[in-house]
Design a protein around this motif. Structure first.
Motif, short mmCIF file in Angstrom:
data_model
loop_
_atom_site.label_atom_id
_atom_site.label_comp_id
_atom_site.label_asym_id
_atom_site.label_seq_id
_atom_site.Cartn_x
_atom_site.Cartn_y
_atom_site.Cartn_z
N LEU A 1 -5.04 20.92 -14.88
CA LEU A 1 -5.23 21.16 -13.46
C LEU A 1 -4.96 19.88 -12.67
O LEU A 1 -5.18 18.78 -13.18
CB LEU A 1 -6.67 21.61 -13.19
N ALA B 1 -6.44 27.08 -18.37
CA ALA B 1 -5.25 27.30 -17.55
C ALA B 1 -5.56 27.97 -16.22
O ALA B 1 -4.66 28.46 -15.54
CB ALA B 1 -4.23 28.15 -18.32
N ALA B 2 -6.84 27.97 -15.82
CA ALA B 2 -7.19 28.60 -14.55
C ALA B 2 -6.52 27.85 -13.39
O ALA B 2 -6.43 26.62 -13.40
CB ALA B 2 -8.70 28.61 -14.38
N ASP B 3 -6.06 28.59 -12.38
CA ASP B 3 -5.41 27.93 -11.24
C ASP B 3 -6.47 27.44 -10.26
O ASP B 3 -7.64 27.84 -10.31
CB ASP B 3 -4.42 28.87 -10.56
N PRO B 4 -6.10 26.53 -9.35
CA PRO B 4 -7.08 25.96 -8.42
C PRO B 4 -7.83 26.99 -7.60
O PRO B 4 -9.03 26.84 -7.34
CB PRO B 4 -6.22 25.04 -7.53
N GLU B 5 -7.16 28.06 -7.18
CA GLU B 5 -7.83 29.09 -6.38
C GLU B 5 -8.93 29.78 -7.20
O GLU B 5 -10.02 30.07 -6.69
CB GLU B 5 -6.82 30.12 -5.88
N THR C 1 0.08 28.76 -20.59
CA THR C 1 0.82 29.94 -20.14
C THR C 1 0.35 31.14 -20.95
O THR C 1 1.01 31.56 -21.91
CB THR C 1 2.35 29.76 -20.30
#
Length: 416
Positions: free
Chosen positions: A82, A192-196, A28
């Motif tokens: 992830l 912490a990168a999101d899937p998109e 976060t």
């Protein structure tokens, strides 16, 4: 056990509350991570998590781990936090960069670094001063003529992009076209990168691989006086493989501006938050070279590094097995009170502020001299009598992420 500078290392401990704090920090990202770093460093400076990850937050342990011969590089953080599909996509995309020195270990790392190292020597970098000064004056002039604008878009991004592109031999018409793709691609390094973001990063990486494949072929057919031409036409016995040349080209172009852009924006943001420090540099410009080290320490453009245990070994009072991961929170280490007094205070008069912002050991940042020089020159010109004051009309916007820390936008007004 002691660190390379003789400091005794702490002992690894398990602490559920500290482990929860670590995952909150890691997954976060926040505008100001330093209070959380401090709590973790004070609670469990050498933390062993339930899954066997060793988390380090003090300078001594981080420095020792970065230099340890049994710790090496891999894709330690790929897929961290992830879901399965996105994590696998991140691991595969990082794997395509595995032919660069960023993810290599000796002897491959030594060979890859040697192939380009001569371009980044202190002497060679100093020869770039005149061209960097010319570009800096041009970018600042653009800001001044408009009575302000976005410091990131107008200077902090295009300056290092053009400097590294000049070294590599990337055609000027292509530079700003592919720069956004590099900025997308760095999500591959964010735990912490999101899937998109990972999907967009993988697509950007594929586009960049295709571009540098074609560019290297063009350099081989028609070489010039640049690094890519030298790589493409090196004698066969010294030439990198095609995959290594592509990965190295991509790494040097991206790393050559990404961290420097963040360093420049973090530095100016800190100066605007501390007008007394800005005044000190205006009064004594001779402080600027060491002040750059303080800016690197105070708000590092690289906050996280990681290693994989290559061979079973003992470290910080615990036995580590091959395959375990070590996470070093460099931003926390740079604010270690055992490193400097009042570590949360920006002080441009510190004589020799130590830090780990360029890492340490064999993976010490190849472009450190260049990043330092660019930042020094920008400060010399920005704080010169030509600009009596600098103001920030609105608050800046941080880029997402924890591994790489910088600003997406920094509104700025220059006053003659």
């Amino acid at each position: 056990m002691t660190s390379p500078n003789g400091t005794a290392l702490g002992t690894a401990t398990s602490d559920p509350a500290a482990e929860q704090l670590f995952f909150e920090i890691f997954l976060t990202p926040r505008d100001d991570p330093y209070p959380a770093y401090r709590r973790l460093r004070e609670t469990a400076p050498v933390l062993l998590t339930g899954d066997g990850t060793l988390v380090l937050t003090r300078f001594a342990e981080c420095d020792a781990a970065l230099r340890h011969r049994s710790f090496g590089k891999g894709n330690e953080l790929a897929g961290f936090g992830l879901p399965g599909g996105a994590g696998e996509q991140q691991r595969q995309a990082q794997g395509r960069l595995g032919h660069s020195m960023l993810f290599a270990n000796p002897p491959e790392h030594t060979r890859l670094r040697r192939s380009v190292g001569s371009v980044f020597t202190t002497r060679h970098i100093q020869d770039l001063r005149a061209s960097i000064e010319d570009r800096t004056r041009k970018h600042l002039g653009q800001l001044a003529r408009r009575s302000g604008g976005d410091f990131v878009d107008t200077l902090a991004l295009p300056l290092p992009v053009n400097v590294i592109a000049d070294l590599l031999g990337v055609p000027e018409a292509d530079r700003m076209v592919f720069t956004p793709k590099v900025r997308q691609m760095v999500a591959l390094l964010e735990p912490a990168a999101d899937p998109e973001a990972i999907t967009a990063a993988a697509a950007a990486e594929a586009d960049l691989v295709a571009y540098f494949t074609d560019l290297l072929a063009a350099k081989r057919a028609d070489p010039h006086e640049d690094l890519l031409s030298r790589m493409a036409t090196a004698p066969e016995q010294a030439r990198l493989s095609q995959q290594e040349m592509i990965s190295t080209s991509l790494l040097l172009f991206g790393a050559g501006f990404e961290t420097t852009t963040n360093l420049l924006s973090n530095t100016l943001h800190a100066l605007l938050d501390h007008p007394d420090q800005q005044a000190a540099l205006r009064a004594d410009p001779a402080l600027i070279p060491t002040a750059v080290e303080e800016f690197l320490r105070y708000d590092s453009p690289v906050q996280v590094d990681a290693r994989t245990v290559l061979h079973d070994t003992d470290f910080a009072g615990t036995h580590l097995k091959a395959g375990q991961v070590i996470v070093m929170l460099l931003g926390a280490a740079n604010h270690d009170p055992d490193l400097v007094e009042q570590p949360d205070t920006l002080d441009v008069t510190r004589p020799e502020p130590a830090h780990l912002s360029f890492a340490s050991g064999i993976h010490f940042c190849l472009g450190a001299h260049l990043a330092r020089l660019e930042t020094q020159i920008v400060l010399e010109h920005l704080l010169s009598p030509a600009y009596a004051a600098i103001t920030r009309p609105t608050q800046p916007q941080r880029r997402p992420g924890i591994a790489l820390r910088g600003l997406a936008h920094l509104p700025l007004t220059l006053h003659p």
